[in-house]
Write a protein that holds these residues in place. Structure first.
Motif, PDB file in Angstrom:
ATOM      1  N   TRP A  41      28.543  -7.375 -38.660  1.00 10.45           N
ATOM      2  CA  TRP A  41      29.797  -8.016 -38.259  1.00 10.45           C
ATOM      3  C   TRP A  41      30.557  -8.392 -39.525  1.00 10.45           C
ATOM      4  O   TRP A  41      30.034  -9.132 -40.374  1.00 10.45           O
ATOM      5  N   LEU A  42      31.771  -7.896 -39.625  1.00 12.77           N
ATOM      6  CA  LEU A  42      32.660  -8.338 -40.688  1.00 12.77           C
ATOM      7  C   LEU A  42      33.479  -9.490 -40.131  1.00 12.77           C
ATOM      8  O   LEU A  42      34.253  -9.313 -39.191  1.00 12.77           O
ATOM      9  N   GLY A  43      33.290 -10.673 -40.705  1.00 11.21           N
ATOM     10  CA  GLY A  43      33.964 -11.870 -40.218  1.00 11.21           C
ATOM     11  C   GLY A  43      35.093 -12.293 -41.121  1.00 11.21           C
ATOM     12  O   GLY A  43      34.982 -12.224 -42.349  1.00 11.21           O
TER      13      GLY A  43
ATOM     14  N   ILE B 101      26.574  -1.286 -41.573  1.00  5.79           N
ATOM     15  CA  ILE B 101      25.781  -2.330 -42.210  1.00  5.79           C
ATOM     16  C   ILE B 101      25.896  -2.267 -43.734  1.00  5.79           C
ATOM     17  O   ILE B 101      25.761  -3.287 -44.424  1.00  5.79           O
ATOM     18  N   ASP B 102      26.186  -1.074 -44.260  1.00  6.65           N
ATOM     19  CA  ASP B 102      26.309  -0.928 -45.709  1.00  6.65           C
ATOM     20  C   ASP B 102      27.767  -0.890 -46.158  1.00  6.65           C
ATOM     21  O   ASP B 102      28.081  -0.420 -47.251  1.00  6.65           O
ATOM     22  N   ALA B 103      28.679  -1.399 -45.329  1.00  4.24           N
ATOM     23  CA  ALA B 103      30.103  -1.390 -45.683  1.00  4.24           C
ATOM     24  C   ALA B 103      30.351  -2.190 -46.959  1.00  4.24           C
ATOM     25  O   ALA B 103      29.701  -3.212 -47.205  1.00  4.24           O
ATOM     26  N   ASP B 104      31.291  -1.710 -47.755  1.00  2.00           N
ATOM     27  CA  ASP B 104      31.693  -2.391 -48.978  1.00  2.00           C
ATOM     28  C   ASP B 104      32.853  -3.318 -48.644  1.00  2.00           C
ATOM     29  O   ASP B 104      33.929  -2.869 -48.263  1.00  2.00           O
ATOM     30  N   LEU B 105      32.640  -4.628 -48.799  1.00  2.00           N
ATOM     31  CA  LEU B 105      33.669  -5.595 -48.441  1.00  2.00           C
ATOM     32  C   LEU B 105      34.946  -5.383 -49.256  1.00  2.00           C
ATOM     33  O   LEU B 105      36.048  -5.693 -48.786  1.00  2.00           O
ATOM     34  N   ASN B 106      34.806  -4.834 -50.449  1.00  2.00           N
ATOM     35  CA  ASN B 106      35.979  -4.585 -51.287  1.00  2.00           C
ATOM     36  C   ASN B 106      36.917  -3.545 -50.674  1.00  2.00           C
ATOM     37  O   ASN B 106      38.096  -3.477 -51.035  1.00  2.00           O
TER      38      ASN B 106
ATOM     39  N   GLU C 119      44.578  -6.970 -44.817  1.00  2.00           N
ATOM     40  CA  GLU C 119      45.506  -6.187 -43.999  1.00  2.00           C
ATOM     41  C   GLU C 119      44.771  -5.166 -43.151  1.00  2.00           C
ATOM     42  O   GLU C 119      45.086  -4.976 -41.967  1.00  2.00           O
ATOM     43  N   ARG C 120      43.766  -4.525 -43.733  1.00  2.00           N
ATOM     44  CA  ARG C 120      43.008  -3.533 -42.972  1.00  2.00           C
ATOM     45  C   ARG C 120      42.246  -4.190 -41.821  1.00  2.00           C
ATOM     46  O   ARG C 120      42.184  -3.642 -40.708  1.00  2.00           O
TER      47      ARG C 120
ATOM     48  N   LYS D 186      35.589 -14.325 -45.994  1.00  2.00           N
ATOM     49  CA  LYS D 186      35.371 -13.003 -45.415  1.00  2.00           C
ATOM     50  C   LYS D 186      33.991 -12.530 -45.845  1.00  2.00           C
ATOM     51  O   LYS D 186      33.645 -12.614 -47.029  1.00  2.00           O
ATOM     52  N   SER D 187      33.195 -12.052 -44.906  1.00  2.00           N
ATOM     53  CA  SER D 187      31.821 -11.676 -45.228  1.00  2.00           C
ATOM     54  C   SER D 187      31.305 -10.696 -44.191  1.00  2.00           C
ATOM     55  O   SER D 187      31.886 -10.542 -43.103  1.00  2.00           O
ATOM     56  N   ILE D 188      30.202 -10.029 -44.521  1.00  2.00           N
ATOM     57  CA  ILE D 188      29.538  -9.109 -43.598  1.00  2.00           C
ATOM     58  C   ILE D 188      28.140  -9.633 -43.319  1.00  2.00           C
ATOM     59  O   ILE D 188      27.380  -9.930 -44.245  1.00  2.00           O
TER      60      ILE D 188
END
Length: 389
Positions: free
Chosen positions: A184-186, A226-231, A236-237, A262-264
């Motif tokens: 989850w990207l919060g 799960i391995d998404a790069d928060l950068n 906006e995205r 913002k975090s995953i």
């Protein structure tokens, strides 16, 4: 130092247990490996069901909850182009309350400080001895110095990575786990919510959730690898993706602002059995974790603390071991029901594989059935507001 009960962990479970025992005249010492500021900085759950409300009431720590909490009668589900309402109050006569875990923790910390009960922050437990027969000796390290606490019983409320659960021998302890292939990207932002109540969405791009912490602060989530790069996920995205997944009605009302956090976060289901060994009792994430889809993590911890406080009170004050002896079995009956519900909500609302067309159609069929079935909605509502325990 000597105490009747040593509590490992100053999260909501440990603080709540300490407060409930204090009100019964039972001495406790809490050891927390992090600082108090760190504990308060953790962004966690925000929906309280009947277990948390009841526990905070008995702890006499619900004044701000009653004043500032957002009382919700239901929530919406978005599936494809459809949006429908789950009326919790109509189906159960109960509400849930949106009130952040940070605020729960703050209320409990203030109450403990007012009680004059000791909490040792930045104190890492490095050993526990004589758990089987007692008295238990807890060795900890704080500011480069070693200390020891002797206590009659220990409550392990120190989470999934804590030391308490590891004290149960491997030939006794069993664990059950399911790790989900997404996170989850919060996003936290100081904007008014796009809906007066929560919105859960199943979209071909993945799950989304619109939540809030107050009338002026919103919390949003989207399913991501799960391995998404928060950068790679600019504000906006994230806002653009929320507008797509939550549907046109929410998108029209959505206010955008820079994120303040913002975090995953990964998702897992986890249970450790038993929840008691000798004079050690487990509570909260030390014993079980649920994916956040059903908003049950904090509420399970509250139920643990409430039940364990009664068991320890009967054991220490009355010499009655019956509640303590049944603690693990009784809690696990409730825990597994909540694990089932949280797994079901997660399975129904998330996309597991991009190419799983059959699974996606089954999800939509289940959501279509849910939207038109009073019986199905009542079952969901009963679980969401909290099952009896």
């Amino acid at each position: 130092m000597r105490s009747q009960v040593g509590i490992i962990g100053a999260g909501p479970a440990g603080l709540l247990l300490g407060r409930l025992l204090h009100l019964q005249g039972i001495d406790t010492i809490i050891l927390e490996r992090r600082s108090g500021d760190y504990v308060l900085s953790r962004i966690r759950a925000g929906v309280l069901d009947g277990a948390s409300v009841r526990a905070l009431d008995e702890a006499q720590c619900d004044a701000r909850l009653k004043r500032d909490g957002l009382f919700h009668d239901g929530f919406d589900i978005v599936a494809g182009n459809d949006r429908f309402h789950i009326d919790l109050t109509r189906h159960t006569g109960k509400q849930v309350i949106v009130y952040g875990q940070t605020e729960v923790t703050r209320d409990l910390m203030e109450a403990r400080a007012g009680d004059g009960a000791p909490t040792l922050y930045e104190a890492e437990v490095i050993a526990m001895e004589d758990i089987a027969d007692g008295p238990v000796r807890i060795t900890y390290e704080q500011n480069g110095q070693r200390g020891e606490i002797t206590c009659d019983y220990v409550a392990g409320c120190d989470g999934f990575h804590g030391i308490a659960a590891k004290q149960i021998p491997d030939d006794i302890r069993r664990t059950f786990e399911r790790v989900y292939p997404f996170g989850w990207l919060g996003l936290f932002a100081d904007v008014a919510p796009c809906s007066p109540e929560l919105i859960y969405a199943n979209h071909e791009n993945g799950f989304a959730l619109a939540s809030m912490r107050s009338a002026k602060r919103s919390r949003y989530y989207i399913q991501c690898p799960i391995d998404a790069d928060l950068n790679e996920w600019s504000d906006e995205r994230v806002w653009d993706e929320l507008a797509v997944r939550l549907g046109p009605e929410a998108a029209e009302r959505m206010q955008r602002a820079p994120s303040i956090e913002k975090s995953i976060a990964p998702l897992r289901s986890f249970v450790a059995e038993p929840m008691r060994h000798g004079r050690l009792f487990l509570a909260g994430d030390a014993a079980h974790i649920v994916p956040p889809t059903g908003a049950k993590g904090l509420n399970l911890a509250s139920a643990d603390a409430l039940v364990l406080s009664r068991a320890l009170t009967a054991l220490i004050k009355d010499g009655d071991p019956s509640l303590a002896d049944n603690y693990s079995a009784e809690r696990l009956r409730h825990v597994w029901k909540v694990e089932r519900f949280s797994w079901w909500m997660t399975s129904m609302l998330h996309r597991f594989h991009d190419d799983d067309a059959f699974g996606a159609r089954v999800q939509l069929a289940e959501l279509d059935y849910l939207s038109g079935s009073e019986a199905a909605q009542k079952s969901l509502a009963e679980n969401y507001v909290g099952l009896p325990f």
